[in-house]
Design an enzyme around this catalytic site. Structure first.
Site, PDB file in Angstrom:
ATOM      1  N   ASN A 167      14.588 -39.368 -26.795  1.00  0.00           N
ATOM      2  CA  ASN A 167      15.481 -38.943 -25.719  1.00  0.00           C
ATOM      3  C   ASN A 167      14.660 -38.576 -24.496  1.00  0.00           C
ATOM      4  O   ASN A 167      14.239 -37.431 -24.321  1.00  0.00           O
ATOM      5  CB  ASN A 167      16.346 -37.773 -26.190  1.00  0.00           C
ATOM      6  N   GLU A 168      14.439 -39.586 -23.688  1.00  0.00           N
ATOM      7  CA  GLU A 168      13.607 -39.412 -22.504  1.00  0.00           C
ATOM      8  C   GLU A 168      14.353 -38.589 -21.456  1.00  0.00           C
ATOM      9  O   GLU A 168      15.566 -38.373 -21.592  1.00  0.00           O
ATOM     10  CB  GLU A 168      13.244 -40.800 -21.946  1.00  0.00           C
TER      11      GLU A 168
END
Ligand code: F6R
Length: 632
Positions: A167-168
């Site tokens: 989850n950037e």
């Protein structure tokens, strides 16, 4: 201390800046063992009741010691995994399950092949689903987690972008399993695994932040100095979708398990005077005054009484004041770290110098985990040591062959082949067949295939040649280089190295033979599964109890990790513009290594600027060192 089932937010005064419960351990091994013991206990407890456990698992370097401990519990203490179901966080998109860098393969290598978990209980996002079916496949993954009863414990690592799973930055709190574009920093961090950033997949399928937050228990582990800054942001900063690990602050049963290096930027470690009373020894005083001067953007000697009081450091003045006296004390401390004589200045009074004047010349042993590390960390200092007449030896601990691209090996083999064809003839058959063999092996294995031994060997020799060239630029001749080719590296791959007795004994022999007066090395704060950290550990284990060691000083330099900050430096070796240029020249010899890896002298310039801002002399660059002492 119980990690699991402990209440989420129980805090001491010391921890008051921390918004997620954070446990600091002396090393990753101890933290991982405690976590594994707790997970094992949960598995057994549920087994006794005929119930199952649902574990969320992560890949990467961080959980490796935890998995090793689970395997040990299985083998030595009979822990069974028959009632365990697992869901992994993520998978690279486009990699087949048997691709050597796929997370499926990683999990088999690191855990599943060594325990008795039923194969049908293992779930990992599918990276091979056609694009138009990714969405459905992600929904199905979510549904399967639900159907299994939800995640009991989710194990997490943290990326330098603050990602959990993949989850950037920008991932929302309620995001679910989906396809995501990998951040540049994340791809850079994976570059070594894929033999170059250009080969790292651009996309991944990952559980969402929302999926992760639904787990009943979250445990995030982080090791090494490289994680220190992002851990601080996640634990002490605002909750933001720019750092997805910060969402753990909103979970009521989340814990960070970190080692001292990863904890180094937390307020309780960096600025302990803000969270309690401290003992004002020289090191603490320097730390506080440097912090204050930086904060006020003033040189040390210009910080005034009121500023101490207004920023919470007033206690220091009570202990050691007045301000001008404390300032001068710290100014002198900083001043005394600066020396153009890293090996000691012969004939000079050395009472305020970082290194002893005698003996002169010294036997100096410089360890470089990969061939380029020493030149990155201390190229300018190597040059000075040689110039000042010391007997300098550089020992390259590993061959670094995994760093060398196929293109470099191909280029070498083609030159040999062409030579054999053009100027060869009779007597060159061996060379021709060698070159053809290498080219054939490179073609057979393809871009991602494992290098056969012969190719790896050639790549190592290419890097040796480059190291020799770099050393020559710094005044070190071939005879002063030792290539240790430590076996743990030759037998392993990034993230999967295992130190052995053979490695330690190579180090022990070298140290015993040379009996240096001065040693330089790195890796003390590196990620514990990195080869730099293993090289450092081998050194620690190889040291004798006494003897020559009593007359030896050990200095630490930083390679890839964050440069030493002014308050941490024990020896600052200034560099002129010419010396910095020479260092760049030596680094350019490492042509087969990605230029990004060779963090250029900009870091040395930044350290010099930091000293300058604190009121020290203005140099073009500084190489910084910290004194190492064996912990009792
Ligand atoms: C891995 C994962 C990532 C890693 C993170 C840290 O499944 O989801 O979030 O935990 O990138 O990686 P390492 O542990 O290699 O530093």
């Amino acid at each position: 201390m119980k990690i699991i089932d402990s209440p989420g937010k129980r805090q001491t005064q010391q921890e008051r800046y921390e918004k997620t419960r954070t446990l600091i351990y002396p090393d990753s091994g101890l933290a991982s063992r405690e976590l594994a013991a707790e997970v094992g206990e949960l598995i057994r407890l549920r087994q006794a009741k005929g119930e199952s456990v649902v574990l969320g698992l992560a890949t990467g370097s961080t959980p490796v010691p935890f998995y090793r401990e689970l395997i040990r519990l299985h083998r030595e203490e009979g822990l069974g995994f028959g009632n365990v179901t697992t869901f992994n966080l993520d998978e690279y998109y486009g990699l087949a399950p048997d691709h050597r860098e796929s997370y499926c393969q990683f999990m088999r290598d690191q855990l599943f092949d060594h325990i008795d978990i039923p194969r049908e209980n293992i779930n990992i996002p599918d990276g091979t689903v056609p694009l138009d079916r990714v969405y459905d496949s992600c929904l199905a993954y979510e549904a399967k987690i639900e159907a299994a009863g939800g995640l009991d414990i989710q194990i997490l690592g943290i990326g330098r972008t603050g990602h959990i799973g993949f989850n950037e930055p920008g991932s929302s709190k309620d995001s679910i399993t989906r396809m995501i574009t990998l951040d540049r920093v994340t791809r850079k961090d994976a570059a070594a695994d894929f033999l170059g950033e250009q080969n790292v997949p651009r996309f991944a399928v990952t559980m969402g932040v929302g999926t992760i937050l639904k787990a009943r228990r979250l445990v995030l582990m982080a090791w090494g100095e490289n994680k220190a800054e992002i851990v601080r942001e996640a634990v002490e900063g605002e909750v933001t979708d720019q750092v997805s690990a910060s969402f753990l602050q909103e979970h009521d049963n989340a814990t960070f398990l970190i080692d001292t290096a990863a904890a180094s930027r937390l307020t309780r470690r960096s600025y302990p005077w803000l969270v309690g009373s401290v003992s004002w020894d020289d090191a603490m005083t320097r730390r506080a005054v440097v912090w204050l001067a930086k904060k006020l953007e003033k040189p040390v000697l210009k910080v005034i009484e009121e500023e101490y009081n207004e920023t919470g450091v007033g206690e220091l003045l009570t202990a050691a004041g007045p301000a001008y006296q404390v300032n001068i004390g710290v100014f002198n401390q900083l001043q005394h770290t600066i020396t153009g004589w890293p090996g000691g200045k012969p004939g000079a009074d050395d009472s305020n110098r970082p290194e002893r004047a005698q003996p002169h010349p010294k036997r100096v042993l410089i360890f470089s985990p990969e061939p380029h590390d020493a030149f990155v960390g201390m190229g300018g200092t190597i040059d000075r040591l040689v110039e000042q007449g010391h007997e300098v030896r550089i020992a390259t601990q590993t061959s670094g062959n995994l760093r060398v691209s196929d293109v470099a090996a191909y280029k070498f083999a083609s030159v040999v082949r062409e030579m054999a064809e053009i100027i060869g003839g009779q007597g060159w058959e061996g060379q021709l067949s060698y070159a053809n063999d290498i080219i054939g092996q490179l073609e057979d294995k393809g871009e991602f295939g494992l290098d056969p031994d012969r190719v790896r060997k050639l790549k190592g020799l290419i890097l040796r040649g480059e190291a020799r060239d770099a050393a020559r630029v710094c005044g070190v001749g071939d005879e002063a280089l030792r290539f240790l080719d430590m076996p743990f590296y030759e037998a392993g791959r990034y993230r999967r190295f295992n130190l052995t007795d053979a490695d330690v004994s190579i180090m022990r022999d070298l140290l015993g033979d040379y009996q240096p007066h001065q040693i330089y090395l790195t890796g003390d704060v590196a990620d514990p599964s990195s080869l730099q950290a293993l090289c450092f550990r081998a050194f620690e284990q190889a040291l004798p109890e006494d003897g020559w060691l009593d007359g030896c000083r050990v200095w630490l330099y930083r390679g890839k990790e964050a440069p030493l900050a002014a308050h941490e430096i024990d020896m600052a070796v200034p560099m002129s513009p010419d010396q910095l240029a020479l260092k760049s020249q030596s680094l350019r010899k490492f042509q087969s290594i990605n230029a990004d890896e060779l963090e250029t002298p900009e870091r040395n310039r930044e350290t010099a600027r930091e000293y300058d801002r604190l009121g020290m002399a203005e140099y073009e660059g500084i190489e910084a060192f910290q004194r190492w002492r064996r912990s009792k």
